[in-house]
Write an enzyme that holds these catalytic residues in place. Sequence first.
Site, mmCIF file in Angstrom:
data_model
loop_
_atom_site.group_PDB
_atom_site.id
_atom_site.type_symbol
_atom_site.label_atom_id
_atom_site.label_comp_id
_atom_site.label_asym_id
_atom_site.label_seq_id
_atom_site.Cartn_x
_atom_site.Cartn_y
_atom_site.Cartn_z
ATOM 1 N N SER A 116 49.339 5.894 101.123
ATOM 2 C CA SER A 116 47.930 5.645 101.476
ATOM 3 C C SER A 116 47.008 6.170 100.381
ATOM 4 O O SER A 116 45.947 5.585 100.123
ATOM 5 C CB SER A 116 47.578 6.256 102.835
ATOM 6 O OG SER A 116 47.578 7.660 102.782
ATOM 7 N N ARG A 168 68.982 17.630 88.243
ATOM 8 C CA ARG A 168 67.535 17.470 88.176
ATOM 9 C C ARG A 168 67.100 17.076 86.764
ATOM 10 O O ARG A 168 66.207 16.258 86.576
ATOM 11 C CB ARG A 168 66.848 18.780 88.586
ATOM 12 C CG ARG A 168 65.333 18.668 88.654
ATOM 13 C CD ARG A 168 64.686 20.006 88.980
ATOM 14 N NE ARG A 168 65.146 20.599 90.211
ATOM 15 C CZ ARG A 168 64.789 20.187 91.427
ATOM 16 N NH1 ARG A 168 63.975 19.177 91.570
ATOM 17 N NH2 ARG A 168 65.237 20.801 92.493
ATOM 18 N N MET A 224 57.792 13.407 96.517
ATOM 19 C CA MET A 224 58.456 14.535 97.163
ATOM 20 C C MET A 224 59.631 15.091 96.346
ATOM 21 O O MET A 224 60.647 15.475 96.915
ATOM 22 C CB MET A 224 58.954 14.120 98.556
ATOM 23 C CG MET A 224 57.843 13.680 99.488
ATOM 24 S SD MET A 224 56.595 14.960 99.754
ATOM 25 C CE MET A 224 57.513 16.081 100.805
ATOM 26 N N ARG A 225 59.498 15.121 95.052
ATOM 27 C CA ARG A 225 60.524 15.740 94.206
ATOM 28 C C ARG A 225 59.876 16.845 93.383
ATOM 29 O O ARG A 225 58.751 16.679 92.886
ATOM 30 C CB ARG A 225 61.166 14.740 93.231
ATOM 31 C CG ARG A 225 61.851 13.573 93.862
ATOM 32 C CD ARG A 225 62.974 13.956 94.792
ATOM 33 N NE ARG A 225 64.030 14.742 94.173
ATOM 34 C CZ ARG A 225 64.965 15.409 94.850
ATOM 35 N NH1 ARG A 225 64.943 15.400 96.167
ATOM 36 N NH2 ARG A 225 65.902 16.074 94.229
ATOM 37 N N ILE A 226 60.604 17.940 93.223
ATOM 38 C CA ILE A 226 60.123 19.015 92.362
ATOM 39 C C ILE A 226 60.469 18.654 90.927
ATOM 40 O O ILE A 226 61.597 18.230 90.644
ATOM 41 C CB ILE A 226 60.761 20.356 92.772
ATOM 42 C CG1 ILE A 226 60.269 20.747 94.164
ATOM 43 C CG2 ILE A 226 60.431 21.441 91.756
ATOM 44 C CD1 ILE A 226 60.985 21.940 94.760
ATOM 45 N N LEU A 227 59.505 18.780 90.036
ATOM 46 C CA LEU A 227 59.721 18.418 88.631
ATOM 47 C C LEU A 227 60.075 19.668 87.827
ATOM 48 O O LEU A 227 59.464 20.726 88.010
ATOM 49 C CB LEU A 227 58.456 17.754 88.074
ATOM 50 C CG LEU A 227 58.104 16.434 88.789
ATOM 51 C CD1 LEU A 227 56.678 16.020 88.480
ATOM 52 C CD2 LEU A 227 59.094 15.336 88.399
ATOM 53 N N ASN A 238 48.288 16.517 90.982
ATOM 54 C CA ASN A 238 48.913 16.425 92.300
ATOM 55 C C ASN A 238 47.851 16.643 93.367
ATOM 56 O O ASN A 238 46.845 17.314 93.123
ATOM 57 C CB ASN A 238 50.013 17.480 92.457
ATOM 58 C CG ASN A 238 50.753 17.351 93.777
ATOM 59 O OD1 ASN A 238 51.051 16.239 94.215
ATOM 60 N ND2 ASN A 238 51.043 18.473 94.420
ATOM 61 N N HIS A 278 47.463 18.053 97.306
ATOM 62 C CA HIS A 278 48.231 18.879 98.249
ATOM 63 C C HIS A 278 47.384 19.132 99.500
ATOM 64 O O HIS A 278 46.211 19.501 99.399
ATOM 65 C CB HIS A 278 48.597 20.212 97.581
ATOM 66 C CG HIS A 278 49.393 21.090 98.485
ATOM 67 N ND1 HIS A 278 50.741 20.927 98.708
ATOM 68 C CD2 HIS A 278 49.018 22.131 99.266
ATOM 69 C CE1 HIS A 278 51.161 21.816 99.570
ATOM 70 N NE2 HIS A 278 50.133 22.564 99.930
ATOM 71 N N SER A 335 43.578 19.953 98.318
ATOM 72 C CA SER A 335 43.345 20.388 96.938
ATOM 73 C C SER A 335 43.937 19.371 95.972
ATOM 74 O O SER A 335 45.041 18.866 96.197
ATOM 75 C CB SER A 335 44.048 21.731 96.664
ATOM 76 O OG SER A 335 43.700 22.717 97.607
ATOM 77 N N THR A 342 51.682 22.447 87.049
ATOM 78 C CA THR A 342 52.316 23.359 86.106
ATOM 79 C C THR A 342 53.717 23.666 86.636
ATOM 80 O O THR A 342 54.126 23.103 87.646
ATOM 81 C CB THR A 342 51.500 24.662 85.955
ATOM 82 O OG1 THR A 342 51.494 25.317 87.231
ATOM 83 C CG2 THR A 342 50.085 24.386 85.485
ATOM 84 N N LEU A 367 55.312 25.667 91.542
ATOM 85 C CA LEU A 367 55.173 24.649 92.583
ATOM 86 C C LEU A 367 53.863 24.832 93.363
ATOM 87 O O LEU A 367 53.614 25.891 93.928
ATOM 88 C CB LEU A 367 56.363 24.731 93.551
ATOM 89 C CG LEU A 367 56.365 23.690 94.664
ATOM 90 C CD1 LEU A 367 56.538 22.291 94.097
ATOM 91 C CD2 LEU A 367 57.440 24.004 95.681
ATOM 92 N N ASP A 368 53.040 23.785 93.382
ATOM 93 C CA ASP A 368 51.728 23.798 94.048
ATOM 94 C C ASP A 368 50.862 24.952 93.540
ATOM 95 O O ASP A 368 49.964 25.416 94.253
ATOM 96 C CB ASP A 368 51.875 23.889 95.590
ATOM 97 C CG ASP A 368 52.611 22.699 96.174
ATOM 98 O OD1 ASP A 368 52.483 21.591 95.623
ATOM 99 O OD2 ASP A 368 53.323 22.879 97.181
HETATM 100 C C1 GRF Z 1 49.422 13.472 101.321
HETATM 101 O O1 GRF Z 1 49.029 14.189 102.439
HETATM 102 C C2 GRF Z 1 49.443 14.361 100.105
HETATM 103 O O2 GRF Z 1 48.517 15.398 100.170
HETATM 104 C C3 GRF Z 1 50.837 14.914 100.106
HETATM 105 O O3 GRF Z 1 51.635 13.869 100.586
HETATM 106 C C4 GRF Z 1 50.872 13.011 101.406
HETATM 107 C C5 GRF Z 1 51.073 11.606 100.911
HETATM 108 O O4 GRF Z 1 50.538 10.642 101.787
HETATM 109 N N1 GRF Z 1 51.186 15.377 98.778
HETATM 110 P P1 GRF Z 1 50.487 9.124 101.348
HETATM 111 O O5 GRF Z 1 51.913 8.695 101.010
HETATM 112 O O6 GRF Z 1 49.580 8.996 100.178
HETATM 113 O O7 GRF Z 1 49.981 8.391 102.565
#
Ligand code: GRF
Length: 216
Positions: A17, A67, A92-95, A109, A111, A138, A143, A146-147
Amino acid sequence: MQNRDRSVVVLISGNGSNLQALINHSASGDYRITGVISNRADAYGLIRAKQSDIPTAVLDHREYESRELFDQALANAIDNYEPSLIVLAGFMRILGANFVQRYQGRILNIHPSLLPAYPGTNTHQRVLDAGEKMHGVSVHFVTEELDGGPVIAQESINIEAGDTAESLAIKIHEKEHILYPVVVSWFTDGRLRLESNKAYLDHKPLADSGATINDS
Ligand code: GRF
């Protein structure tokens, strides 16, 4: 000052989204999304990209032995699109450190918390469990931590009686869809920079909580 050709690659893992919000805003000409890369073949965001004629690539992390090998393949896929900026939108992967260093200052990113509070996953439920009155979103530079990279911008919401993790997710997404395209535009307008682990907007160092979109 502009960041070269304003081209952006978006990395996703799911619904996308935020990708959709970025696609919608790109009609303004502030940036161009030249590629979307997913680590999951079933990510709905891939369909969103195709509907807007944006090239896509899938790199399934499970097909790589480490990785480092996944990160290397991801970097190759990204470089094919020659982007100015890499935008993580629900990726959803840690770089790894090498990857992050390679694109230093060029990865954003989003978050769903008011960082530095609540890094990691499951933020809405954790915020509720802690009895917080405020929550938010945020955007930060990526960097190695993470987050943990410098925050560029935040938007907050009030937590109301009766809020659930689901209702918070909806409210947070609404904020995200407004905030992320604005911050990406700051970058492609050449207004945003990472220097010595600090975020700068219009040559001014940002506070630890970043800017709000009213500052633009
Ligand atoms: C969002 O809430 C974002 O903050 C987090 O993952 C979610 C992704 O949602 N990192 P979408 O796939 O963009 O709908």
